[in-house]
Design a protein around this motif. Sequence first.
Motif, PDB file in Angstrom:
ATOM      1  N   UNK A   1       0.876  -1.170   0.000  1.00  0.00           N
ATOM      2  CA  UNK A   1       0.000   0.000   0.000  1.00  0.00           C
ATOM      3  C   UNK A   1       0.913   1.219   0.000  1.00  0.00           C
ATOM      4  N   UNK A   2       0.915   1.974  -1.099  1.00  0.00           N
ATOM      5  CA  UNK A   2       1.918   3.029  -1.256  1.00  0.00           C
ATOM      6  C   UNK A   2       1.329   4.293  -1.863  1.00  0.00           C
ATOM      7  N   UNK A   3       1.609   5.433  -1.245  1.00  0.00           N
ATOM      8  CA  UNK A   3       1.305   6.713  -1.874  1.00  0.00           C
ATOM      9  C   UNK A   3       2.314   6.932  -2.997  1.00  0.00           C
ATOM     10  N   UNK A   4       1.832   7.273  -4.158  1.00  0.00           N
ATOM     11  CA  UNK A   4       2.702   7.586  -5.299  1.00  0.00           C
ATOM     12  C   UNK A   4       2.253   8.907  -5.924  1.00  0.00           C
ATOM     13  N   UNK A   5       2.316   9.961  -5.102  1.00  0.00           N
ATOM     14  CA  UNK A   5       1.826  11.268  -5.554  1.00  0.00           C
ATOM     15  C   UNK A   5       2.701  11.890  -6.627  1.00  0.00           C
ATOM     16  N   UNK A   6       3.861  11.301  -6.903  1.00  0.00           N
ATOM     17  CA  UNK A   6       4.680  11.796  -8.009  1.00  0.00           C
ATOM     18  C   UNK A   6       3.912  11.776  -9.314  1.00  0.00           C
TER      19      UNK A   6
ATOM     20  N   UNK B   1      -2.252  13.668  -5.855  1.00  0.00           N
ATOM     21  CA  UNK B   1      -1.537  14.695  -5.097  1.00  0.00           C
ATOM     22  C   UNK B   1      -2.365  15.031  -3.853  1.00  0.00           C
ATOM     23  N   UNK B   2      -1.744  15.567  -2.825  1.00  0.00           N
ATOM     24  CA  UNK B   2      -2.490  15.873  -1.593  1.00  0.00           C
ATOM     25  C   UNK B   2      -3.708  16.771  -1.823  1.00  0.00           C
ATOM     26  N   UNK B   3      -3.596  17.732  -2.727  1.00  0.00           N
ATOM     27  CA  UNK B   3      -4.712  18.663  -2.949  1.00  0.00           C
ATOM     28  C   UNK B   3      -5.909  18.017  -3.639  1.00  0.00           C
ATOM     29  N   UNK B   4      -5.772  16.778  -4.081  1.00  0.00           N
ATOM     30  CA  UNK B   4      -6.896  16.064  -4.688  1.00  0.00           C
ATOM     31  C   UNK B   4      -7.910  15.589  -3.648  1.00  0.00           C
ATOM     32  N   UNK B   5      -7.500  15.509  -2.384  1.00  0.00           N
ATOM     33  CA  UNK B   5      -8.385  15.114  -1.279  1.00  0.00           C
ATOM     34  C   UNK B   5      -9.116  13.806  -1.565  1.00  0.00           C
ATOM     35  N   UNK B   6      -8.397  12.820  -2.077  1.00  0.00           N
ATOM     36  CA  UNK B   6      -8.979  11.513  -2.380  1.00  0.00           C
ATOM     37  C   UNK B   6      -9.118  10.682  -1.102  1.00  0.00           C
ATOM     38  N   UNK B   7      -9.750   9.546  -1.206  1.00  0.00           N
ATOM     39  CA  UNK B   7      -9.921   8.667  -0.039  1.00  0.00           C
ATOM     40  C   UNK B   7      -8.827   7.602   0.036  1.00  0.00           C
ATOM     41  N   UNK B   8      -7.965   7.539  -1.001  1.00  0.00           N
ATOM     42  CA  UNK B   8      -6.955   6.473  -1.005  1.00  0.00           C
ATOM     43  C   UNK B   8      -5.574   6.946  -0.539  1.00  0.00           C
ATOM     44  N   UNK B   9      -5.370   8.246  -0.439  1.00  0.00           N
ATOM     45  CA  UNK B   9      -4.053   8.739  -0.027  1.00  0.00           C
ATOM     46  C   UNK B   9      -3.884   8.582   1.484  1.00  0.00           C
ATOM     47  N   UNK B  10      -2.849   7.828   1.867  1.00  0.00           N
ATOM     48  CA  UNK B  10      -2.580   7.696   3.295  1.00  0.00           C
ATOM     49  C   UNK B  10      -2.279   9.085   3.861  1.00  0.00           C
ATOM     50  N   UNK B  11      -2.839   9.450   5.003  1.00  0.00           N
ATOM     51  CA  UNK B  11      -3.305   8.616   6.110  1.00  0.00           C
ATOM     52  C   UNK B  11      -4.752   8.140   6.039  1.00  0.00           C
ATOM     53  N   UNK B  12      -5.473   8.428   4.964  1.00  0.00           N
ATOM     54  CA  UNK B  12      -6.827   7.891   4.846  1.00  0.00           C
ATOM     55  C   UNK B  12      -6.729   6.389   4.563  1.00  0.00           C
ATOM     56  N   UNK B  13      -7.729   5.624   4.949  1.00  0.00           N
ATOM     57  CA  UNK B  13      -7.636   4.156   4.881  1.00  0.00           C
ATOM     58  C   UNK B  13      -8.040   3.515   3.558  1.00  0.00           C
ATOM     59  N   UNK B  14      -8.261   4.289   2.505  1.00  0.00           N
ATOM     60  CA  UNK B  14      -8.786   3.744   1.260  1.00  0.00           C
ATOM     61  C   UNK B  14      -7.996   2.589   0.674  1.00  0.00           C
ATOM     62  N   UNK B  15      -6.666   2.684   0.660  1.00  0.00           N
ATOM     63  CA  UNK B  15      -5.863   1.582   0.114  1.00  0.00           C
ATOM     64  C   UNK B  15      -6.068   0.311   0.923  1.00  0.00           C
TER      65      UNK B  15
END
Length: 185
Positions: free
Chosen positions: A49-54, A92-106
Motif C-alpha cells: 500500500x503506497x502513496x505515489x503522488x509523483x 496529489x495531496x490537494x486532490x483530497x482523495x480517499x486512497x491517499x494515506x493517512x486515509x484508509x482507502x488503500x
Amino acid sequence: MKLVILDRDGVINEDRDDYIKSPDEWVPIPGSLEAIARLHREGWRVAIASNQSGIGRGLFDMATLNAIHLKMVKALAAVGGRIDALFFCPHAPEDHCSCRKPKPGLFEDIAARYGLADLRDVPAVGDTLRDLQAAEPLGCTLHLVRSGKGERTLAAETLPEGTRVHDDLTAFAQWLLAQPAKVMP
C-alpha cells in the motif's frame, strides 16, 4: 490467510525526499528483498500500500511507475520472493482523495480484494505516521521500521498505541516468523 501489508518507499527500497522517479532511482534497502522472500516461503501473502503522488504532481507517469515496479518484481523473483498485490494512490495531496494515506482507502481496497470485512490482526509495516494511521481503522497490527523516514517519525511523532518498532524489514520479518501460529476456530 496469512497476509502482511507493506509500504514501499522507506520499507522495501531507499526513500528520497525528491521521490523515486525512475527505475534507476529504485534501490532496495539491504536485506528487504530477502525478508519478503522469507515471508513468501513461509506462506505469507505480501501486499503493498503506497502513496505515489509523483504521478499526480507530474513528476513521472504510469509507464514509469510500472517500470519501477517491474524492476522490484524482478529483483524479488531473483531471490525467491513475490508481491501478491500492489495498491497505490496516484493522487496529489490537494486532490483530497480517499486512497491517499493517512486515509484508509488503500487498506479498504486490500480488504475487499481478499474478501475480508476488516484487516484485524493483519500486520501493516510503514516508516511514517501516515502509514500507521491508514492501517489502524481496519484493525491492523502496526509496525514502524526505523529505515526510510522511520527515525524521523520516531523523533517527531507520537505513535498509535501498540505500535511495534523494528530496525528494518528484515527485523520485522524475523519477529513475525518467531510468533506462534494462531489457532483458528
